[in-house]
Design an enzyme around this catalytic site. Sequence first.
Site, mmCIF file in Angstrom:
data_model
loop_
_atom_site.group_PDB
_atom_site.id
_atom_site.type_symbol
_atom_site.label_atom_id
_atom_site.label_comp_id
_atom_site.label_asym_id
_atom_site.label_seq_id
_atom_site.Cartn_x
_atom_site.Cartn_y
_atom_site.Cartn_z
ATOM 1 N N GLN A 108 52.205 65.484 33.665
ATOM 2 C CA GLN A 108 51.748 66.030 32.380
ATOM 3 C C GLN A 108 51.775 64.956 31.291
ATOM 4 O O GLN A 108 50.786 64.711 30.597
ATOM 5 C CB GLN A 108 52.663 67.172 31.934
ATOM 6 N N TRP A 113 60.806 71.883 27.414
ATOM 7 C CA TRP A 113 59.773 72.913 27.596
ATOM 8 C C TRP A 113 58.361 72.302 27.476
ATOM 9 O O TRP A 113 57.555 72.703 26.637
ATOM 10 C CB TRP A 113 59.949 74.043 26.572
ATOM 11 N N TYR A 154 69.281 68.738 38.591
ATOM 12 C CA TYR A 154 68.250 68.048 37.800
ATOM 13 C C TYR A 154 68.872 67.458 36.530
ATOM 14 O O TYR A 154 68.688 66.265 36.235
ATOM 15 C CB TYR A 154 67.132 69.044 37.452
ATOM 16 N N THR A 195 60.936 66.600 38.929
ATOM 17 C CA THR A 195 61.020 67.662 37.910
ATOM 18 C C THR A 195 61.119 69.069 38.503
ATOM 19 O O THR A 195 61.084 70.041 37.748
ATOM 20 C CB THR A 195 59.793 67.605 36.970
ATOM 21 N N THR A 220 65.877 65.067 29.097
ATOM 22 C CA THR A 220 65.710 66.508 29.011
ATOM 23 C C THR A 220 66.844 67.212 28.268
ATOM 24 O O THR A 220 67.988 66.723 28.280
ATOM 25 C CB THR A 220 65.612 67.088 30.446
ATOM 26 N N ASP A 258 50.632 55.356 40.196
ATOM 27 C CA ASP A 258 51.204 56.614 40.680
ATOM 28 C C ASP A 258 52.096 56.302 41.878
ATOM 29 O O ASP A 258 52.392 55.136 42.151
ATOM 30 C CB ASP A 258 50.108 57.634 41.017
HETATM 31 N N1 LIG Z 1 58.317 69.459 32.287
HETATM 32 C C1 LIG Z 1 59.264 69.776 31.408
HETATM 33 O O1 LIG Z 1 59.385 70.932 30.954
HETATM 34 C C2 LIG Z 1 60.226 68.715 30.914
HETATM 35 C C3 LIG Z 1 61.246 69.096 30.035
HETATM 36 C C4 LIG Z 1 62.116 68.123 29.570
HETATM 37 C C5 LIG Z 1 61.970 66.807 29.972
HETATM 38 N N2 LIG Z 1 60.985 66.464 30.846
HETATM 39 C C6 LIG Z 1 60.890 65.064 31.270
HETATM 40 O O2 LIG Z 1 59.663 64.547 30.795
HETATM 41 C C7 LIG Z 1 59.162 63.555 31.705
HETATM 42 C C8 LIG Z 1 57.734 63.874 32.093
HETATM 43 O O3 LIG Z 1 57.719 65.148 32.718
HETATM 44 P P1 LIG Z 1 56.367 65.885 33.118
HETATM 45 O O4 LIG Z 1 56.469 67.285 32.636
HETATM 46 O O5 LIG Z 1 55.193 65.048 32.754
HETATM 47 O O6 LIG Z 1 56.554 65.906 34.717
HETATM 48 P P2 LIG Z 1 55.494 66.280 35.836
HETATM 49 O O7 LIG Z 1 54.262 66.847 35.255
HETATM 50 O O8 LIG Z 1 56.261 67.050 36.857
HETATM 51 O O9 LIG Z 1 55.113 64.854 36.419
HETATM 52 C C9 LIG Z 1 56.054 64.100 37.120
HETATM 53 C C10 LIG Z 1 55.333 62.899 37.667
HETATM 54 O O10 LIG Z 1 56.306 62.148 38.394
HETATM 55 C C11 LIG Z 1 55.674 61.740 39.593
HETATM 56 N N3 LIG Z 1 56.653 61.481 40.624
HETATM 57 C C12 LIG Z 1 57.528 62.324 41.195
HETATM 58 N N4 LIG Z 1 58.200 61.692 42.176
HETATM 59 C C13 LIG Z 1 57.716 60.422 42.203
HETATM 60 C C14 LIG Z 1 57.990 59.301 42.989
HETATM 61 N N5 LIG Z 1 58.881 59.332 43.980
HETATM 62 N N6 LIG Z 1 57.334 58.148 42.742
HETATM 63 C C15 LIG Z 1 56.398 58.091 41.771
HETATM 64 N N7 LIG Z 1 56.064 59.139 41.006
HETATM 65 C C16 LIG Z 1 56.737 60.284 41.218
HETATM 66 C C17 LIG Z 1 54.776 62.893 39.984
HETATM 67 O O11 LIG Z 1 53.843 62.427 40.915
HETATM 68 P P3 LIG Z 1 53.146 63.428 41.954
HETATM 69 O O12 LIG Z 1 52.137 64.201 41.142
HETATM 70 O O13 LIG Z 1 52.545 62.507 42.958
HETATM 71 O O14 LIG Z 1 54.232 64.300 42.502
HETATM 72 C C18 LIG Z 1 54.193 63.237 38.632
HETATM 73 O O15 LIG Z 1 53.083 62.418 38.354
HETATM 74 C C19 LIG Z 1 60.151 63.535 32.872
HETATM 75 O O16 LIG Z 1 61.072 62.518 32.673
HETATM 76 C C20 LIG Z 1 60.860 64.877 32.772
HETATM 77 O O17 LIG Z 1 62.154 64.840 33.330
HETATM 78 C C21 LIG Z 1 60.082 67.393 31.321
#
Ligand SMILES: NC(=O)c1ccc[n+]([C@@H]2O[C@H](COP(=O)([O-])OP(=O)(O)OC[C@H]3O[C@@H](n4cnc5c(N)ncnc54)[C@H](OP(=O)(O)O)[C@@H]3O)[C@@H](O)[C@H]2O)c1
Length: 298
Positions: A11, A149, A124, A61, A100, A30
Site C-alpha cells: 500500500q 490503520w 507482529y 503485515t 506501528t 519487490d
Molecule cells: N497496514 C496497516 O494498517 C499498517 C499499520 C501500521 C503500520 N504499518 C506499517 O506500514 C508499512 C507499510 O505497510 P503496508 O500497509 O503498505 O503493507 P502491505 O500493503 O501489506 O505491503 C507490504 C509489502 O511488503 C512486501 N513484503 C512482504 N514480505 C516481503 C519480503 N520477504 N521481501 C520483500 N518484500 C516483502 C509485500 O510484498 P508482496 O506483495 O510480494 O507480499 C508488500 O509489497 C509497514 O512497515 C507496516 O508494518 C501498516
Amino acid sequence: MRILLVGKGGQVGRELQAPLAALGDLVALDRTTADLERPDDLAAVVRRERPDVIVNAAAYTAVDKAESEPDRARLVNATAVAALARAAADRGATLVHYSTDYVFDGTKAGRYVETDDPCPLSVYGRTKLEGEAAAAASGCRHWIFRTTWVYAPHGQNFVRTMLRLGRERDELRVVDDQFGVPTSARLIAAITADCIGRLAAGAPPPAGIYHLAPHGETTWCRFARTILAAARERRAFLRCQPENVVGIATADYPLPARRPANSRLDTTKLETALNIRLPEWQDDVLPVVAALAAESSS
Ligand SMILES: NC(=O)c1ccc[n+]([C@@H]2O[C@H](COP(=O)([O-])OP(=O)(O)OC[C@H]3O[C@@H](n4cnc5c(N)ncnc54)[C@H](OP(=O)(O)O)[C@@H]3O)[C@@H](O)[C@H]2O)c1
C-alpha cells in the site's frame, strides 16, 4: 539523489513511487529483487544500487498469521531491517522505515507520544518493535514513522473490505471498542517525500521516531459507517446502509492476535519538526472512498 525503495508493491510502496521518482533516481524493488526473508543478500543489493536514501516499505503485515509464523515475521520485520540499517550505516545513507501503533498495548488513556513505553500485545507488534531497535542501534541516520490503520485504493485494507461487504450484505457487525486514526498510504508517502526533499535541500528533520497519522479519532465501526455514507453519497451500489452497521465488542470478534484498544498517536513531534498541520482523518479518507465508489456506482 539516489533512492532505493524496498517493498514497492505494498500500500505504502505503491504510493511512494511517484513522489520519490520526482526527487531523484529511484530504484524500486519487490521481493523478487530484494527479499527480506533473505537478509544476508540485502547488503549486496545496497552496495549495487549505491543509494543515498533507503526507504523500506516492505513488512510482514499479516498480523494474525504472524502468531503462528513468528520466525518469518521476525526475519522480515526485524532481522532484515537490521541488515538494511547496517548497510545504510556503512554507506552513510539515510534509512526511512515504518512501524506501528501495535508496539503499544493500548492501555494509555490519551494519545501515545514517541517516548511512551512500548508493550506490544502480538508477535507482529513485538517484531516491529525489534525492527525499530535494530534501526536505532545501527548508527545510520533514520526516520521511523509509526503509523496506524493504513488504507489505500489498492491492496488489502479496511476501506476496500467494507465497500465489498457493503455490496454483499444487508448488515455489518464491526468492532466499536478499539479507538484509532485511519491513515492513507498517500499521506504517509507525502510526508516521507517531504522529509527526503528537505534532506536533499540540506535541512532534514532530526533523526528518530515520529508518529504519523491524521487528526481526530474513530472506532472501526464508526469508520465503516463513514466509508459507507461517503460511498452512498457518490451513488455506489450498497446493500448495507451506514445505519445498518452494528457495533460489537472486540470480545465478540475473536482473532488470533490481540489488538490495542487505544491506537491514537500524538503527532505533535512530526508537525513541529516539519512545521505542518496534518489533515483530519475524514478529509484524508474521502478521496479514496470517492475513487473506489466511482468504480462501483450504480
Ligand atoms: N497496514 C496497516 O494498517 C499498517 C499499520 C501500521 C503500520 N504499518 C506499517 O506500514 C508499512 C507499510 O505497510 P503496508 O500497509 O503498505 O503493507 P502491505 O500493503 O501489506 O505491503 C507490504 C509489502 O511488503 C512486501 N513484503 C512482504 N514480505 C516481503 C519480503 N520477504 N521481501 C520483500 N518484500 C516483502 C509485500 O510484498 P508482496 O506483495 O510480494 O507480499 C508488500 O509489497 C509497514 O512497515 C507496516 O508494518 C501498516
